[in-house]
Structure formats: C-alpha cells, structure tokens
Enzyme design. Structure first.
Site, short mmCIF file in Angstrom:
data_model
loop_
_atom_site.label_atom_id
_atom_site.label_comp_id
_atom_site.label_asym_id
_atom_site.label_seq_id
_atom_site.Cartn_x
_atom_site.Cartn_y
_atom_site.Cartn_z
N ARG A 127 4.61 99.94 -24.68
CA ARG A 127 3.36 99.38 -25.20
C ARG A 127 2.86 100.18 -26.40
NH1 ARG A 127 -2.26 98.29 -21.77
NH2 ARG A 127 -3.61 97.90 -23.56
N ASN A 143 2.08 89.84 -19.13
CA ASN A 143 1.78 89.46 -20.51
C ASN A 143 3.01 89.47 -21.42
OD1 ASN A 143 -0.96 88.79 -20.89
ND2 ASN A 143 -1.55 90.91 -20.49
N CYS A 156 -4.67 84.60 -16.32
CA CYS A 156 -5.32 85.62 -17.14
C CYS A 156 -6.72 85.81 -16.58
CB CYS A 156 -5.39 85.16 -18.59
SG CYS A 156 -6.37 86.23 -19.65
N HIS A 210 -5.24 83.72 -24.23
CA HIS A 210 -5.85 84.60 -25.23
C HIS A 210 -6.19 83.82 -26.50
CE1 HIS A 210 -4.47 88.64 -23.26
NE2 HIS A 210 -5.15 87.85 -22.43
N TYR A 226 -9.99 87.68 -27.84
CA TYR A 226 -8.80 87.78 -28.69
C TYR A 226 -8.91 86.97 -29.99
CZ TYR A 226 -6.74 90.36 -24.90
OH TYR A 226 -6.50 91.32 -23.95
#
Ligand code: NAD
Ligand code: G6P
Ligand code: MN
Length: 434
Positions: free
Chosen positions: A93, A147, A168, A198, A254
């Site tokens: 990540r 994700n 989500c 998102h 987002y």
C-alpha cells in the site's frame, strides 16, 4: 447452522465482524467461523483467533472459531465467505501511495494508479478464491470487502459463477451522518446512491419517507458546530454552495480527488512530507491495536479501532448476511451488476446502488439515466475499471497500459507508462504476470 469463512482473517477489522455476529446470535445461528490468512499474517491471525474466542466465550456463544492457512478447507461447505485481504500488505500500500505522487498524480489506496495497482495484485487471487467457491461451496454467498471493492466485484461477477455482493462502509456511514446532522434516529433515514464504489452520488435522502436532500444540501451553507462535523464526516469536505447547487446531489469523500484534484494533490504531498504515507500511519495504529488485542483481559472490540477508516463496516457486512439469511427484503447499498439499473452505463458494469436484499440475493432499485453533468466522469472511471479487470484476466501489458491511460487522473502517455512500469516493478512478484 451457518459456516462463515473470512479470508484475510488477520485484519484488525475482524473483531468488528465478530461483534456483529455475536449481537445477532438469537437469530443468526453461526456455528463455525474460520479465519483464513497467509504466512505473512500468521501472527496477526492467531492473535485475532484468541481474541475472537474470548469475545465469543464472554457472549456465551456456541461458535467454533479457528484460524487456518488452508483456504480450501475453510471454503468447503461455507454458507458465506467474506473477503477482506490485502495482497502484499501495508508495504505494498505504501508503494501505491508514494509512486504516483512522485509524478504529481494522486497516490491513493483505491482511487487512481495506486488503486489500480492494488486491483492488479488482487484480481488473480480473488479469481482463485472464486474457483474454490465454485467447486467447494457453490451455494455460498461471497461478500467482498477487499479494495478496490467495485473493481474486485466487477472481476468476480463478470468472470466467475459465484454469487457475490461488493461492500463498502461509505454508504452506511453517510446514512449515519445524515441522521446525526438532522438529529433524527438512524432507523428513520434512507439515502439513495447512484454510481460506482467510492464514486457514489447521493441523489435522494429521506426521513420517514419524506425527501430532505435539498434541505441537507443547504445545510452546507455555513453549518453551525454540532452539524458541521457530521457533514464533514460524510463528504470529508464542506463543499462550497455553488458546487453543490450545480451538482444537485451529495458526494462521497472520494469525489474530492476528482473535483478538487489540485487541492488533494497538494494535501497528499504535504501529508507525505510531514507524516509519511497513510500506509505507514496505519502500520502504527495497527501495532497499537494488536498490542491491545493480545491482552488476555480484552473481550471486546477496543475503542482505538475507530482510528481506522472502515467504521461501521461490520455492521454493513453482517446486517447484509442477516438480510440474505433471514430473507428480510431490506434495502442495502451494495456493488452489483448494472443490468439496466442505470441506463447510461454498460449493462455488465458493476455499480454501487440501493437494492432489496433477500434470500435470492439483491434486486436493484431502478435508477434510470444518470444526469449528464456526472455521466461523463462516471463512464470514464467505469471504462478504466473494466480495462483494469481485462488486463488482469488476460494478463496483458498492452491492455494494462490502456487502462492506466483511461484513468481520468492520467492525461499524459509518458507519465502513465512511467507510473505503470514503476508499479509493476515495485510489486514484483505480484505483477510479474504483465
Ligand atoms: P491488512 O493489511 O490487515 O490485511 C488483512 C489480512 O489479509 C492480513 O492479515 C494479511 O496477512 C492477509 N492477506 C494478505 N494476502 C492474503 C491472501 N492472499 N489471502 C488471504 N489473506 C491475505 O488489511 P486491512 O487494512 O485490514 O484491510 C483489509 C482489506 O479490506 C483491504 O483490501 C482494504 O482495502 C479493505 N477495506 C475495505 C473497505 C471498504 O469500504 N470496502 C474498508 C476498509 C478496508
Ligand atoms: C474507508 C473506505 C475504505 C478504505 C478505508 C481506509 O473506510 O471506505 O474502502 O479502505 O477508508 O481506511 P484506512 O484506515 O485503512 O486508511
Ligand atoms: Mn470503501
């Protein structure tokens, strides 16, 4: 009696899931809970296993809880499979967040090139999992949380026969925030979402069935303390009124990456310089959390878990399972195949929308045409997402490049190709297939 398999069981979010199961003991008869992980997560999952057992014992629940690295044995005969894993862990990540930023492009876990790299690492694994479900638990429901949830669900629903829903925590969080901003009980609030994971626009919000969206939008005009924090928690920004009036809808957090791209880029750069990546911050939070989880006296989910972004995620996941198992006919916001729900998006596209949930699965509520003012952006993002899935499924570099170039953040071939190549190299061996 139900068997649930959790893939990525060593996640610090797992105690939330356990809590969600335990509070529904009287009507959701979960008798076996298997926590699946990989050697990288061995220590974490064994800490979670012990904590989960203590939580179950305290609640007087009759559940056999065990951790394993043997995924097929966990999937065999499961009624529900929850996926919440992170291929490559937080170190991967950190690369997703930092590499694009070097080229002045948003570096984010789910949005833009960072989320794209996460999708490319995840899709081969989720497809393997789905083959096992098809063979060993063909009637199971897969609840995907991994994700980028919309893209991962797109791969599942277009390339396997598994019954799946993507999830989500943003939609349920938004409903909670709306209830708090309006000072009414959560149970009286409904919100309708249109778009992608998102990238969900709230196009209706009701209290006791009465439309309140216009009123909610006007609340963004200089909100008083006591209201402001709830609006801010819903969208992560107090949008200027001209923006909201032109949009006529509310956003997810987002959307800031698209509509305030420059501001977010500067914010990310400053954050990176001062505190490092969010991945590194999460590492520190996790360390503290797992120290707590280890304590033999801890028998419940600790408060510190609230520092993570996934608030209410277990409520969303377990209430969804509850609605399927109990054939409840409740409305949940899920990721599912479009099939004409939104007329100006591809038929097979996975969308995030409200659906009636029962034993047969999800029936989306009709939306119709997305307004022109958002249809372009949403279609652009969906095209990128579909190309991302195709690149991973066909293991094809040319398609991978076309997906990168289709992403709205990338408006330059050289930048796109450089970031893609650097991500592929940084994520060896996960992306060696390209
Ligand atoms: P994490 O880094 O703690 O990973 C969870 C576990 O997955 C770890 O124990 C890790 O060892 C394990 N894992 C890694 N590769 C695996 C594999 N191939 N098979 C099985 N397990 C594997 O991650 P986290 O922060 O707890 O998040 C878990 C996932 O949930 C991530 O994909 C994250 O993006 C996602 N998430 C989604 C939402 C949402 O709204 N959909 C919210 C929060 C988190
Ligand atoms: C929100 C999003 C998730 C995302 C998370 C990040 O909850 O809905 O999809 O994974 O935030 O939280 P973190 O604490 O990992 O930064
Ligand atoms: Mn999310």
């Amino acid at each position: 009696p139900l068997k649930i398999a959790v893939i990525g069981g060593g996640s610090s979010y797992t105690p939330e899931l356990i809590e969600g199961i335990l509070v529904r003991q009287d009507h959701l008869p979960v008798r076996e809970l298997v926590l699946v992980d990989v050697p990288m997560g061995a220590e974490k999952v064994s800490i979670i296993e012990s904590l989960a057992r203590r939580m179950a014992a305290k609640a007087g629940a009759d559940i056999h809880i065990h951790a394993t690295m043997d995924r097929p044995s966990a999937i065999r005969g499961a009624d529900f499979v929850i996926t919440q894993f992170r291929v490559g862990g937080l170190d991967a990540r950190a690369k997703d967040e930092s590499i694009p930023l070097k080229y002045d492009i948003i570096g984010q876990e789910t949005t833009g090139p960072g989320g794209y790299a996460k999708a490319l690492r995840t899709i081969p694994v989720i497809l393997d999992i789905c083959r096992e479900i098809e063979e060993l638990a063909p009637d199971a429901w897969l609840i995907n949380f991994t994700n980028p949830s919309g893209i991962v669900t797109e791969a599942i629903l277009n390339h396997t026969r598994v019954k799946a829903l993507g999830l989500c925590n943003v939609p349920i969080g938004a409903k909670k925030d709306i209830a708090k901003a309006l000072k009414v009980d959560f149970s009286r609030v409904q919100a309708s979402f249109m778009g992608l994971n998102h990238m969900g626009y709230i196009y209706s919000a009701t209290v006791d069935g009465v439309e309140v969206l216009p009123q909610l939008i006007e609340m963004f005009d200089d909100p008083p303390a006591g209201v402001r924090e709830h609006l801010e928690s819903m969208t992560d920004i107090i949008w200027p009124m001209p923006f909201l009036r032109s949009l006529g809808m509310l956003t997810s957090p987002y959307h800031r990456y698209y509509y305030r791209n420059r501001m977010m880029l500067e914010e990310e750069k400053a954050h990176m310089a001062e505190k490092g990546s969010r991945a590194m911050q999460v590492k520190a939070i996790e360390k503290e959390l797992f120290e707590k989880y280890k304590s033999p006296h801890l028998c419940e989910k600790p408060k510190e878990l609230e520092q993570r972004g996934g608030a209410y995620y277990s409520e969303a996941a377990i209430s969804l399972i509850d609605a399927i198992y109990g054939d409840k006919g409740e409305i949940h916001t899920v990721n599912l195949q479009n099939r004409g729900t939104i007329s100006n998006l591809p038929y097979n596209a996975v969308i995030e929308a409200n659906a009636i949930i029962g034993a047969g699965g999800a029936t989306p509520l009709v939306i119709g045409e997305m307004p022109t003012r958002v249809a372009g952006l949403v279609n652009e993002v969906k095209a990128y997402e579909q190309l991302a899935v195709k690149a991973a499924v066909e293991q094809d570099y040319d398609i991978a490049l076309s997906a990168m170039l289709a992403n709205p953040f990338i408006n330059d071939y050289e930048v796109g190709k450089t970031i893609l190549d650097e991500l592929v190299e940084a994520h060896s061996p996960y992306l060696d297939y390209l």
